[in-house]
Every structure is written in structure tokens, then in C-alpha cells.
Design a protein around this motif. Structure first.
Motif, PDB file in Angstrom:
ATOM      1  N   THR A 336     -45.773 -18.068  18.812  1.00 25.70           N
ATOM      2  CA  THR A 336     -45.687 -17.824  20.130  1.00 25.70           C
ATOM      3  C   THR A 336     -44.854 -16.404  20.352  1.00 25.70           C
ATOM      4  OG1 THR A 336     -43.297 -18.690  19.559  1.00 25.70           O
ATOM      5  CG2 THR A 336     -45.040 -20.255  20.621  1.00 25.70           C
ATOM      6  N   ARG A 337     -44.854 -15.435  19.156  1.00 28.80           N
ATOM      7  CA  ARG A 337     -44.343 -14.295  19.387  1.00 28.80           C
ATOM      8  C   ARG A 337     -44.816 -13.476  18.123  1.00 28.80           C
ATOM      9  NH1 ARG A 337     -37.913 -15.393  18.034  1.00 28.80           N
ATOM     10  NH2 ARG A 337     -38.059 -15.369  15.771  1.00 28.80           N
ATOM     11  N   LEU A 338     -44.575 -11.967  18.475  1.00 26.75           N
ATOM     12  CA  LEU A 338     -44.698 -10.903  17.431  1.00 26.75           C
ATOM     13  C   LEU A 338     -43.507 -10.439  17.151  1.00 26.75           C
ATOM     14  CD1 LEU A 338     -46.638  -8.893  15.858  1.00 26.75           C
ATOM     15  CD2 LEU A 338     -46.689  -7.757  17.835  1.00 26.75           C
ATOM     16  N   ASP A 339     -43.027 -10.598  15.845  1.00 22.41           N
ATOM     17  CA  ASP A 339     -41.802  -9.826  15.249  1.00 22.41           C
ATOM     18  C   ASP A 339     -42.280  -8.481  14.617  1.00 22.41           C
ATOM     19  OD1 ASP A 339     -40.518 -12.092  16.335  1.00 22.41           O
ATOM     20  OD2 ASP A 339     -40.609 -13.038  14.327  1.00 22.41           O
ATOM     21  N   VAL A 340     -41.487  -7.690  15.177  1.00 19.97           N
ATOM     22  CA  VAL A 340     -41.842  -6.186  14.556  1.00 19.97           C
ATOM     23  C   VAL A 340     -40.589  -5.702  13.813  1.00 19.97           C
ATOM     24  CG1 VAL A 340     -42.338  -3.623  14.999  1.00 19.97           C
ATOM     25  CG2 VAL A 340     -43.558  -5.569  16.295  1.00 19.97           C
ATOM     26  N   THR A 341     -40.339  -5.424  12.608  1.00 17.06           N
ATOM     27  CA  THR A 341     -39.156  -5.109  11.660  1.00 17.06           C
ATOM     28  C   THR A 341     -39.217  -3.656  11.200  1.00 17.06           C
ATOM     29  OG1 THR A 341     -38.888  -7.418  11.545  1.00 17.06           O
ATOM     30  CG2 THR A 341     -37.637  -5.641  10.135  1.00 17.06           C
ATOM     31  N   VAL A 342     -38.418  -2.651  11.386  1.00 17.93           N
ATOM     32  CA  VAL A 342     -38.410  -1.462  10.564  1.00 17.93           C
ATOM     33  C   VAL A 342     -37.136  -1.366   9.787  1.00 17.93           C
ATOM     34  CG1 VAL A 342     -38.630   0.706  10.796  1.00 17.93           C
ATOM     35  CG2 VAL A 342     -40.016  -0.418  12.350  1.00 17.93           C
ATOM     36  N   GLU A 343     -37.307  -1.443   8.552  1.00 14.65           N
ATOM     37  CA  GLU A 343     -36.026  -1.318   7.671  1.00 14.65           C
ATOM     38  C   GLU A 343     -36.054  -0.392   6.681  1.00 14.65           C
ATOM     39  OE1 GLU A 343     -33.176  -4.640   5.207  1.00 14.65           O
ATOM     40  OE2 GLU A 343     -35.222  -5.088   5.948  1.00 14.65           O
ATOM     41  N   ASP A 344     -34.701   0.125   6.601  1.00 10.76           N
ATOM     42  CA  ASP A 344     -34.849   1.685   5.506  1.00 10.76           C
ATOM     43  C   ASP A 344     -33.696   1.312   4.804  1.00 10.76           C
ATOM     44  OD1 ASP A 344     -32.443   3.521   6.646  1.00 10.76           O
ATOM     45  OD2 ASP A 344     -33.658   2.826   8.364  1.00 10.76           O
ATOM     46  N   ASP A 345     -33.512   2.228   3.776  1.00  5.90           N
ATOM     47  CA  ASP A 345     -32.022   1.898   3.197  1.00  5.90           C
ATOM     48  C   ASP A 345     -31.726   3.364   2.641  1.00  5.90           C
ATOM     49  OD1 ASP A 345     -34.200   3.427   1.513  1.00  5.90           O
ATOM     50  OD2 ASP A 345     -33.834   2.329  -0.268  1.00  5.90           O
ATOM     51  N   GLY A 346     -31.696   4.195   3.955  1.00  6.48           N
ATOM     52  CA  GLY A 346     -31.025   5.157   3.944  1.00  6.48           C
ATOM     53  C   GLY A 346     -29.541   5.414   4.150  1.00  6.48           C
ATOM     54  N   GLY A 347     -28.820   4.516   3.738  1.00  5.25           N
ATOM     55  CA  GLY A 347     -27.406   4.565   3.720  1.00  5.25           C
ATOM     56  C   GLY A 347     -26.660   4.248   4.920  1.00  5.25           C
ATOM     57  N   GLY A 348     -27.616   3.772   6.213  1.00  4.18           N
ATOM     58  CA  GLY A 348     -26.694   3.394   7.212  1.00  4.18           C
ATOM     59  C   GLY A 348     -26.422   4.803   8.131  1.00  4.18           C
ATOM     60  N   GLY A 349     -27.237   5.680   7.966  1.00 10.11           N
ATOM     61  CA  GLY A 349     -26.961   7.194   8.367  1.00 10.11           C
ATOM     62  C   GLY A 349     -27.524   6.935   9.833  1.00 10.11           C
ATOM     63  N   GLY A 350     -28.276   5.897  10.241  1.00  8.02           N
ATOM     64  CA  GLY A 350     -29.065   6.193  11.614  1.00  8.02           C
ATOM     65  C   GLY A 350     -27.855   6.145  12.845  1.00  8.02           C
ATOM     66  N   PRO A 351     -28.599   6.328  14.082  1.00  6.95           N
ATOM     67  CA  PRO A 351     -27.748   6.353  15.378  1.00  6.95           C
ATOM     68  C   PRO A 351     -27.262   5.003  15.371  1.00  6.95           C
ATOM     69  CG  PRO A 351     -30.002   6.491  15.810  1.00  6.95           C
ATOM     70  CD  PRO A 351     -29.840   6.575  14.447  1.00  6.95           C
ATOM     71  N   ALA A 352     -26.031   4.752  15.861  1.00  9.58           N
ATOM     72  CA  ALA A 352     -25.433   3.586  16.352  1.00  9.58           C
ATOM     73  C   ALA A 352     -26.187   2.889  17.631  1.00  9.58           C
ATOM     74  CB  ALA A 352     -23.826   3.523  16.691  1.00  9.58           C
ATOM     75  N   PRO A 353     -26.300   1.583  17.433  1.00 11.37           N
ATOM     76  CA  PRO A 353     -26.994   1.036  18.491  1.00 11.37           C
ATOM     77  C   PRO A 353     -26.467   1.226  19.900  1.00 11.37           C
ATOM     78  CG  PRO A 353     -26.723  -0.449  16.780  1.00 11.37           C
ATOM     79  CD  PRO A 353     -26.044   0.732  16.297  1.00 11.37           C
ATOM     80  N   SER A 354     -25.070   1.473  20.194  1.00  8.70           N
ATOM     81  CA  SER A 354     -24.528   1.700  21.396  1.00  8.70           C
ATOM     82  C   SER A 354     -24.373   3.267  21.563  1.00  8.70           C
ATOM     83  CB  SER A 354     -22.946   1.274  21.419  1.00  8.70           C
ATOM     84  OG  SER A 354     -22.517   1.786  20.041  1.00  8.70           O
ATOM     85  N   GLY A 355     -25.146   4.085  20.798  1.00  8.66           N
ATOM     86  CA  GLY A 355     -25.104   5.345  21.068  1.00  8.66           C
ATOM     87  C   GLY A 355     -25.719   5.917  22.290  1.00  8.66           C
ATOM     88  N   ALA A 356     -25.528   7.222  22.807  1.00 14.64           N
ATOM     89  CA  ALA A 356     -26.037   7.965  23.790  1.00 14.64           C
ATOM     90  C   ALA A 356     -27.388   8.141  23.832  1.00 14.64           C
ATOM     91  CB  ALA A 356     -25.108   8.910  24.333  1.00 14.64           C
ATOM     92  N   GLY A 357     -28.251   8.221  22.709  1.00 21.88           N
ATOM     93  CA  GLY A 357     -29.274   8.566  22.772  1.00 21.88           C
ATOM     94  C   GLY A 357     -30.403   7.646  23.438  1.00 21.88           C
ATOM     95  N   HIS A 358     -31.541   8.343  23.589  1.00 25.19           N
ATOM     96  CA  HIS A 358     -32.591   7.599  24.571  1.00 25.19           C
ATOM     97  C   HIS A 358     -33.437   6.645  23.559  1.00 25.19           C
ATOM     98  CE1 HIS A 358     -31.462   9.627  27.891  1.00 25.19           C
ATOM     99  NE2 HIS A 358     -31.515  10.733  27.267  1.00 25.19           N
ATOM    100  N   GLY A 359     -33.449   6.950  22.409  1.00 31.03           N
ATOM    101  CA  GLY A 359     -34.643   6.134  21.400  1.00 31.03           C
ATOM    102  C   GLY A 359     -34.466   4.825  21.319  1.00 31.03           C
ATOM    103  N   ILE A 360     -33.302   4.113  20.965  1.00 29.85           N
ATOM    104  CA  ILE A 360     -33.228   2.844  20.961  1.00 29.85           C
ATOM    105  C   ILE A 360     -32.947   2.236  22.439  1.00 29.85           C
ATOM    106  CG2 ILE A 360     -31.443   1.133  20.440  1.00 29.85           C
ATOM    107  CD1 ILE A 360     -30.365   2.752  18.372  1.00 29.85           C
ATOM    108  N   LEU A 361     -32.472   3.032  23.522  1.00 32.98           N
ATOM    109  CA  LEU A 361     -32.613   2.536  24.742  1.00 32.98           C
ATOM    110  C   LEU A 361     -34.290   2.527  25.285  1.00 32.98           C
ATOM    111  CD1 LEU A 361     -31.273   1.959  27.544  1.00 32.98           C
ATOM    112  CD2 LEU A 361     -31.240   4.043  28.092  1.00 32.98           C
ATOM    113  N   GLY A 362     -34.940   3.632  24.890  1.00 32.36           N
ATOM    114  CA  GLY A 362     -36.420   3.158  25.150  1.00 32.36           C
ATOM    115  C   GLY A 362     -36.919   2.030  24.465  1.00 32.36           C
ATOM    116  N   MET A 363     -36.573   1.856  23.203  1.00 33.57           N
ATOM    117  CA  MET A 363     -37.277   0.745  22.382  1.00 33.57           C
ATOM    118  C   MET A 363     -36.769  -0.576  23.306  1.00 33.57           C
ATOM    119  SD  MET A 363     -37.127   1.924  18.415  1.00 33.57           S
ATOM    120  CE  MET A 363     -35.334   2.167  18.404  1.00 33.57           C
ATOM    121  N   ARG A 364     -35.702  -0.915  23.671  1.00 39.15           N
ATOM    122  CA  ARG A 364     -35.191  -2.089  24.204  1.00 39.15           C
ATOM    123  C   ARG A 364     -35.923  -2.263  25.697  1.00 39.15           C
ATOM    124  NH1 ARG A 364     -29.478  -1.066  22.273  1.00 39.15           N
ATOM    125  NH2 ARG A 364     -29.117  -2.655  20.802  1.00 39.15           N
ATOM    126  N   GLU A 365     -36.076  -0.939  26.394  1.00 39.60           N
ATOM    127  CA  GLU A 365     -36.967  -1.062  27.613  1.00 39.60           C
ATOM    128  C   GLU A 365     -38.102  -1.548  27.336  1.00 39.60           C
ATOM    129  OE1 GLU A 365     -36.471   2.652  29.360  1.00 39.60           O
ATOM    130  OE2 GLU A 365     -34.438   2.290  30.447  1.00 39.60           O
TER     131      GLU A 365
END
Length: 398
Positions: A336-365
């Protein structure tokens, strides 16, 4: 000639602006004329009024033609009709008073001012007020032998119909104005959604391409002293990627400038192009692996595009913000669905989910457009993005 035309136009505009006043004036004149004609329909006799009623000092002859009294009363009553829009109830009372003055003196008024005033009251005031005034007015006209009962009732019905018609027309105009405003708002919302979609596409193109080119140029610079051949190959891939990005940007901008110029979009990316996308990041130096689980099958074009863009944006964020030793892209085809997962071991240096950037916001949209959801969070080793996109055809086996 122009001056004459301008004066005629000004006169016409003035006439249109004052057509209500002109209509009331014409109505008052016609009503007064009809009433006077009714009074003098049987001739113009002469009546001698005793001196006890009118002293000789006031009118020495004490002989007054019959036409003077009804004309004066009728003209005054007819003139009151000019105020029928401002004070219709007062005008009705004045018209009835004028008729009440003439009847005891032996005259036979036709009741035209009373009928017009009653119709105006029914047209311009609340229904309860006009009904309350109809009853005594009809009884007065009937008892004074001025008119029969259907005349005032018909006048009231005509005024009531005019009021209903005017309210209906006003309601239609208000509805049309409301629909026009709603259409303008819908157009604005559609334009805003279109601008958002274009901005999202531009962000995906620019962010992905520029990031890959930047990493490639840095890698070429690092290996240039020791291995010029590898540097040349890297720069060649950067050049190809830049040309492709510029071509797509030109298509988008061409459509924005002239929507009907025949510019065509290139085919939208799909999940079948994910291996090529991952290979490009791998060439840029990212240790990324692509895995498929479940039974892969064709999906709706919009869903495949959203999934592709989510993977692209997630990998771009990893490339910009972390230095991982392992990046895994997993696509799980469920029933009933497609699950897409992108996982890295870069030490958690990525942007916070609540950050002001447009990347995560665009993915959520993009996930929301398909009716799905997206979760982006830090893990103990790095960062993970998980999109859950519903599959329209739920009858396919996993």
C-alpha cells in the motif's frame, strides 16, 4: 466640436447621476396633473364663501373661484411626493390630509397622490410598516368615497413587488461580486501554488547541480598536482553536469517568460533514473549505495517524481553538510505504500528538521502532495530521512 461633445457628455453624466430626482419630479408633475384633471372633470363653478368664514379685510370680494382651493391643496400634496424617498410615511400622511381637506368642502379628489405615496411606502420601507399603513389608508379612501378597496391594495402590492425585485437584483449583484472576489482569490492561490512548484523545481536543480559541481571542482583541485588525468575526468563530468543544468534552467525560464512559445520540458525524472543519480554522487566521492526491497513495479508519475526528488535533495544535504563513510538509499515497495529512506553515518552534522532551510521543507511538501509524510531526524551516527508515500493501486502484492 470637441468642446460641444464635452458639454454634451457632461450633461449626460449629470442626467444619469440625477435620474432618481428627475424621475420623482416627473412622477410628481404627472400625479398632480391627473389629480387636478379629476377635480375639474365636471366644470369650474363659483362658490361664495360667507364673510364669517373669510373676513372682508382679508378678501374683500369674498368670492373665490372653485379652482383655487383644490389647485393649491393638490399642488402642495403633489410637491410632497418629491420627498417620497426620504420620508415616504410622512408623504402618505400629507397626501391623506390633502384629500381629507377637499372632501368636506364638496370636492371629489381622485386619490392619485395617496396611491403613489402608498406604493412608495411599500417599495422603500419595511413590510410591517407598509402593511400597518395600508389598513387605515384603505379604510380612509373607502369611507371618503375616493376609491374602492382594490386600488390601495393594488398600489401596495405594486410597491411590495418593486421592493422584492430590487432586493433580488441586489442579491444577485452581491453574489456576482462575491464570486468575482472568490475567483480572484482562487487565481491568486493557483498562481502562488505554481510559483511554489517552480521554486521547488529550481531549488532541486540548482542545489543538486551546484553541490555536485562544487564537490567535483574541489576534488579535481586536490588531485590536480598528483594525478592530472583524474582531475581532467572530474572537470569533464562537472562540465557535462553544468550544461545539463543550464539547459533545464533555460527551459524553465523560457516557459516563465512566454508560456505559449512552444518550449518543452524535458521528461520528468522517475525512479528508473535513480541508479544514474546515485552513480553521479558516487563519482563525486560520496560512498552511497542503492538498495531495493519488495517487488519493484511502475508507479504513478507524480509519485515517482516526488520520490526521485526526495532522494536527490536528501543526498544533496548529505553532500553539503556531512562527511560520511556510508550512505544508504533504500526503496521498499510495499502493498500500500512506497518507503524511501536515506541514511548516513556522518555524525549527525546535517541540518535540523526544524531548521529554516528549504530542503527539508521542500521534501515534506513533495511527500504531502502524494498524500504521504516525511520524517527527518538525527540518529546516533548521523542523519536519516524517511518518506512514506501511499501507492494508489493497493491491490498489487508486496
Amino acid at each position: 466640436m470637441n468642446d460641444l461633445f464635452g458639454r454634451a457628455r457632461a450633461a449626460y453624466d449629470l442626467l444619469v447621476a440625477r435620474r432618481s430626482a428627475l424621475f420623482d419630479l416627473v412622477l410628481a408633475v404627472i400625479t398632480t396633473g391627473v389629480e387636478i384633471g379629476q377635480l375639474f372633470d365636471g366644470g369650474t363653478p363659483v362658490v361664495v364663501i360667507p364673510a364669517a368664514v373669510i373676513p372682508a379685510a382679508v378678501i374683500p370680494a369674498a368670492v373665490i373661484p372653485v379652482g383655487v382651493i383644490p389647485v393649491v391643496v393638490t399642488v402642495l400634496t403633489g410637491s410632497a411626493l418629491l420627498l417620497r424617498r426620504r420620508a415616504p410615511l410622512t408623504v402618505l400622511v400629507t397626501a391623506c390630509a390633502g384629500a381629507a381637506v377637499l372632501v368636506p368642502l364638496g370636492y371629489s379628489p381622485g386619490g392619485a397622490p395617496v396611491v403613489v405615496a402608498l406604493a412608495s411606502l411599500a417599495d422603500l420601507r419595511d413590510r410591517r410598516v407598509s402593511v400597518a399603513a395600508l389598513v387605515p389608508t384603505a379604510l380612509f379612501l373607502l369611507l371618503a368615497s375616493i376609491s374602492s378597496l382594490p386600488v390601495p391594495v393594488g398600489a401596495w402590492a405594486l410597491g411590495s413587488y418593486l421592493q422584492t425585485r430590487r432586493r433580488y437584483t441586489r442579491a444577485l449583484e452581491d453574489r456576482a461580486a462575491t464570486l468575482e472576489r472568490e475567483r480572484a482569490q482562487l487565481d491568486q492561490l493557483a498562481a502562488q501554488r505554481e510559483r511554489t512548484a517552480i521554486a521547488r523545481e529550481l531549488h532541486d536543480i540548482v542545489a543538486h547541480s551546484v553541490t555536485v559541481m562544487l564537490i567535483g571542482v574541489r576534488g579535481a583541485r586536490d588531485v590536480l598536482p598528483t594525478d592530472p588525468g583524474v582531475a581532467a575526468e572530474t572537470l569533464e563530468r562537472v562540465e557535462v553536469n553544468a550544461e545539463q543544468s543550464l539547459a533545464e534552467l533555460r527551459r524553465i525560464l523560457g516557459l516563465l517568460r512566454t508560456p505559449d512559445n512552444g518550449a518543452q520540458w524535458r521528461p520528468q525524472p522517475s525512479l528508473g533514473q535513480l541508479p544514474e543519480l546515485v552513480s553521479g554522487y558516487r563519482t563525486a566521492g560520496m560512498p552511497v549505495q542503492l538498495e531495493f526491497t519488495g517487488e519493484a513495479r511502475p508507479l504513478a508519475g507524480g509519485l515517482e517524481l516526488s520520490a526521485y526528488r526526495i532522494v536527490e535533495e536528501a543526498l544533496t544535504n548529505v553532500l553539503k553538510h556531512t562527511d560520511p563513510t556510508r550512505v544508504t538509499v533504500t526503496l521498499h515497495y510495499g502493498r500500500t505504500r512506497l518507503d524511501v529512506t536515506v541514511e548516513d553515518d556522518g555524525g549527525g552534522g546535517g541540518p535540523a528538521p526544524s531548521g529554516a532551510g528549504h530542503g527539508i521543507l521542500g521534501m515534506r511538501e513533495r511527500a504531502a502532495v502524494t498524500g504521504g509524510s516525511l520524517d527527518a531526524r538525527r540518529t546516533a551516527d548521523g542523519f536519516v530521512v524517511t518518506a512514506r508515500l501511499p501507492v494508489e493501486d493497493a491491490g498489487d502484492a508486496a
